[in-house]
Design a protein around this motif. Structure first.
Motif, PDB file in Angstrom:
ATOM      1  N   GLY A   1       0.835  -1.200   0.000  1.00 16.04           N
ATOM      2  CA  GLY A   1       0.000   0.000   0.000  1.00 16.04           C
ATOM      3  C   GLY A   1       0.867   1.245   0.000  1.00 16.04           C
ATOM      4  N   ALA A   2       0.231   2.395  -0.148  1.00 15.73           N
ATOM      5  CA  ALA A   2       0.980   3.659  -0.110  1.00 15.73           C
ATOM      6  C   ALA A   2       1.515   3.874   1.301  1.00 15.73           C
ATOM      7  N   PRO A   3       2.831   4.104   1.442  1.00 13.15           N
ATOM      8  CA  PRO A   3       3.399   4.245   2.787  1.00 13.15           C
ATOM      9  C   PRO A   3       3.229   5.652   3.341  1.00 13.15           C
ATOM     10  N   THR A   4       3.364   5.759   4.645  1.00 14.05           N
ATOM     11  CA  THR A   4       3.391   7.045   5.329  1.00 14.05           C
ATOM     12  C   THR A   4       4.680   7.124   6.135  1.00 14.05           C
ATOM     13  N   ARG A   5       5.379   8.235   6.018  1.00 10.46           N
ATOM     14  CA  ARG A   5       6.641   8.395   6.733  1.00 10.46           C
ATOM     15  C   ARG A   5       6.397   8.779   8.193  1.00 10.46           C
ATOM     16  N   PRO A   6       7.307   8.399   9.069  1.00 16.19           N
ATOM     17  CA  PRO A   6       7.214   8.854  10.461  1.00 16.19           C
ATOM     18  C   PRO A   6       7.650  10.306  10.576  1.00 16.19           C
ATOM     19  N   CYS A   7       7.256  10.958  11.640  1.00 15.61           N
ATOM     20  CA  CYS A   7       7.738  12.316  11.901  1.00 15.61           C
ATOM     21  C   CYS A   7       8.008  12.464  13.388  1.00 15.61           C
ATOM     22  N   LEU A   8       9.048  13.229  13.704  1.00 16.98           N
ATOM     23  CA  LEU A   8       9.462  13.423  15.094  1.00 16.98           C
ATOM     24  C   LEU A   8      10.071  14.808  15.229  1.00 16.98           C
TER      25      LEU A   8
ATOM     26  N   SER B   1      -0.501   6.733  12.564  1.00 16.42           N
ATOM     27  CA  SER B   1       0.130   7.413  11.435  1.00 16.42           C
ATOM     28  C   SER B   1      -0.887   8.338  10.790  1.00 16.42           C
ATOM     29  N   GLY B   2      -0.401   9.358  10.093  1.00 20.04           N
ATOM     30  CA  GLY B   2      -1.319  10.303   9.482  1.00 20.04           C
ATOM     31  C   GLY B   2      -0.679  11.074   8.351  1.00 20.04           C
TER      32      GLY B   2
END
Length: 476
Positions: A369-376, A407-408
Motif C-alpha cells: 500500500g501507499a506508505p506514510t513516513r514517520p515524523c518526530l 500514522s497520518g
C-alpha cells in the motif's frame, strides 16, 4: 488600569465565546462525510462555509483547492514583518459517518451543549480543533493591537482525511510553493487527559502489504499428495513464526538501521505520565502487555517500530474437516515505523526477506500500500518550546510530552515541504473520535483558543528561522 496581554486575551475570548460556539455549531450541522458519495455536496458546502468563515476572521487570502476527490481550503495572512516565521496549520473539515441508530443520544449533526460539552460529529475530530484558530488569531490581534499576525500564517484544511487522504500528497506537491513554511502545526491530535495537558512530538509511519502464496493449481488430496509437495498455508505460518525473535524484535535484516533511538531524557519524560497499565489493557480489550523486550508499554507504542500480522488465511475454513493441501494462502502485514526509517527501504527489505524464505514450488506475490513516513520533532526545537510555553500560559501548569502510535498525512507535509511538524491539540480520549456521542470539552476548546493567541507572538519573538524569506509578502 491597562490589561496585561494574558488578561486581554482572556477578556476577548470571554466576550466572543457565545458567538464562537454558535458559529462552530453551524459548521457541525454540515454532514461533511467524505467516505460516503451521497455527502459529496455536503463536503463541498463545508469547504465553502470554512472559506467564508476564514475570510470573515480577517484572512486576506482564502481559496478552495479542488482535488479529484474532496476539496481542501487554503488561507493565508501575511505578517507585517517579512522575516517572521512562516507557520502552516493543518487540519481537516471532513468527518466520519454518523447516524442516530449507531447509538447516538442526540442527532449527530444537530450539535447539543450539555454539561459544558458540545456533542456532535466533528466537535473534536476535527472541526472544533480547526475552528479554535479563528478566535485565537483574533484574540492575538486584540491583545497586541496589530493589524496582522506576528507570524506569516497559513492554513491548509483538507477534505478527505477521514477517507484516506487519497489525493493529499499530490495536492501538497502541486502547491508546494504556496505551502512553503518554516514549521507545520497539526491541529488534529489530542492530550493525555483533561488534567494532564500534553504536546505530541511525533507520529509513527506505516508500510503495509498483502502476500499471496500459491502452491498446487487447485486444492489436492492430503493423503495422496501431502508431505510430498509444498503447502502454501504451512509456508504462511512459517513466515509469520519467523517474523519475530524470542525478544519480539523484528528479524528482517536492516529493519532497525538508522532508527532514532530513545534517549534517557525522552524515556524519563514518557515515564512522567500517569500511565495505568491495567486501565490501558481494559481499553485495549486485552489481558496482558507484550512486545519488544527492554521497553515499557508506552515506549513500544510510541517510539519503537513494529511488525504486525493483520490477517492470515488459506485452505478450508468451513465446519468439519477437509483433508487437503490448499492451493493458496494469504498474509496481511503492517509495519509501524519510527523516525529514521525509510518506508521504501523497509518495503525492499521485507520483500527480499519473504523471497528468501519461500521454497521452490510456491509462487508468491507481494503488493504494498501507499506508505506514510514517520515524523518526530526534537525536544529542543525552538518552535516546540514556543508551543509548550503558550500551552503553559493557557493551562497554568506544566506541559508534558506524548507521541502518537498511529500514522497520518501530516508526515507528507514534512516530507514534501521539508518543515518540522508540531502538534497542537486539546482533545482528550473521552471525546470519542469516530464513535457515537463525539464531544469536545468546552473549557479545553477555549484553552486551545488561548494557546494559539499566545503562540504567534512567542514564535515571532523567540525564533528567527534561517529559512525565513524576505520575499514573503507583507500585510498592508
Amino acid at each position: 488600569m491597562s490589561q496585561t496581554p494574558d488578561s486581554a486575551v482572556r477578556t476577548y475570548i470571554d466576550t466572543h465565546r457565545a458567538a464562537f460556539l454558535d458559529d462552530l455549531a453551524e459548521w457541525l450541522r454540515i454532514p461533511s462525510v467524505s467516505a460516503q458519495p451521497e455527502h459529496a455536496d455536503d463536503v463541498e458546502r463545508s469547504a465553502r462555509w470554512l472559506a467564508s468563515a476564514l475570510a470573515g476572521t480577517g484572512f486576506p487570502v482564502t481559496e478552495i483547492w479542488p482535488t479529484p476527490g474532496a476539496p481542501a481550503v487554503f488561507a493565508e495572512w501575511p505578517s507585517e514583518d517579512p522575516d517572521a516565521p512562516v507557520v502552516l496549520v493543518y487540519g481537516h473539515h471532513d468527518v466520519q459517518p454518523a447516524a442516530l441508530a449507531d447509538g447516538w443520544h442526540t442527532e449527530p449533526f444537530e450539535p447539543v451543549i450539555k454539561d459544558n460539552r458540545m456533542y456532535g460529529r466533528g466537535a473534536a475530530d476535527d472541526k472544533g480543533q480547526v475552528f479554535f484558530h479563528t478566535l485565537g488569531v483574533r484574540a492575538h490581534l486584540a491583545a497586541t493591537g496589530a493589524a496582522a499576525p506576528a507570524v506569516h500564517l497559513k492554513l491548509l484544511i483538507e477534505g478527505e482525511e477521514e477517507s484516506g487522504s487519497t489525493n493529499f500528497r499530490a495536492l501538497v506537491e502541486a502547491q508546494a510553493a504556496r505551502l512553503a513554511a518554516d514549521v507545520v502545526i497539526v491541529s488534529d491530535t489530542g492530550m493525555w487527559s483533561e488534567t494532564t495537558p500534553t504536546v505530541c512530538t511525533g507520529m509513527r509511519g506505516i508500510a503495509d502489504c498483502e502476500i499471496e502464496l500459491n502452491g498446487p493449481d487447485q486444492d489436492i488430496h492430503s493423503g495422496a499428495f501431502g508431505g510430498a509437495v509444498p503447502n502454501p498455508a504451512t509456508v504462511a505460518a512459517r513466515l509469520v513464526a519467523a517474523l519475530h525473535d524470542a525478544d519480539e524484535r523484528v528479524t528482517v535484516p536492516g529493519f532497525y538501521d538508522d532508527i532514532a533511538v530513545l534517549t534517557d531524557a525522552e524515556r524519563a519524560l514518557i515515564a512522567e505520565l500517569p500511565f495505568d497499565e491495567a486501565e490501558w489493557l481494559r481499553t485495549a480489550k486485552s489481558h496482558a502487555a507484550s512486545g519488544e523486550a527492554g521497553y515499557s508499554t508506552l515506549e513500544r507504542v510510541w517510539a519503537r517500530p513494529t511488525a504486525e500480522v493483520n490477517g492470515i488465511g488459506g485452505g478450508y475454513q468451513g465446519p468439519g474437516g477437509k483433508t487437503i493441501v490448499p492451493a493458496s494462502a494469504q498474509l496481511k502485514l503492517s509495519f509501524r515505523l519510527v523516525s529514521g526509517q525509510d518506508p521504501y527501504a523497509v518495503q525492499k527489505a521485507v520483500t527480499d526477506w519473504v523471497a528468501a524464505r519461500v521454497p521452490d514450488g510456491i509462487r508468491h506475490s507481494i503488493v504494498w500500500g501507499a506508505p506514510t513516513r514517520p515524523c518526530l520533532t526534537p525536544l529542543d526545537h525552538p518552535a516546540l518550546r514556543s508551543v509548550v510555553r503558550a500551552m503553559g500560559r493557557a493551562f497554568g501548569e506544566k506541559i508534558r510530552f506524548t507521541r502518537e502510535g498511529g500514522s497520518g498525512p501530516a508526515a507528507d507535509l514534512q516530507d514534501v515541504l521539508g518543515a518540522p511538524v508540531l502538534f497542537l491539540g486539546i482533545s482528550v480520549p473521552s471525546d470519542g473520535w469516530h464513535s457515537p456521542n463525539e464531544k469536545v470539552e468546552l473549557d479545553l476548546l477555549l484553552k486551545g483558543v488561548e494557546t494559539t493567541a499566545y503562540l504567534w507572538s512567542d514564535l515571532a519573538e523567540n525564533w528567527k528561522p534561517a529559512s525565513a524569506s524576505a520575499s514573503v509578502p507583507t500585510a498592508g
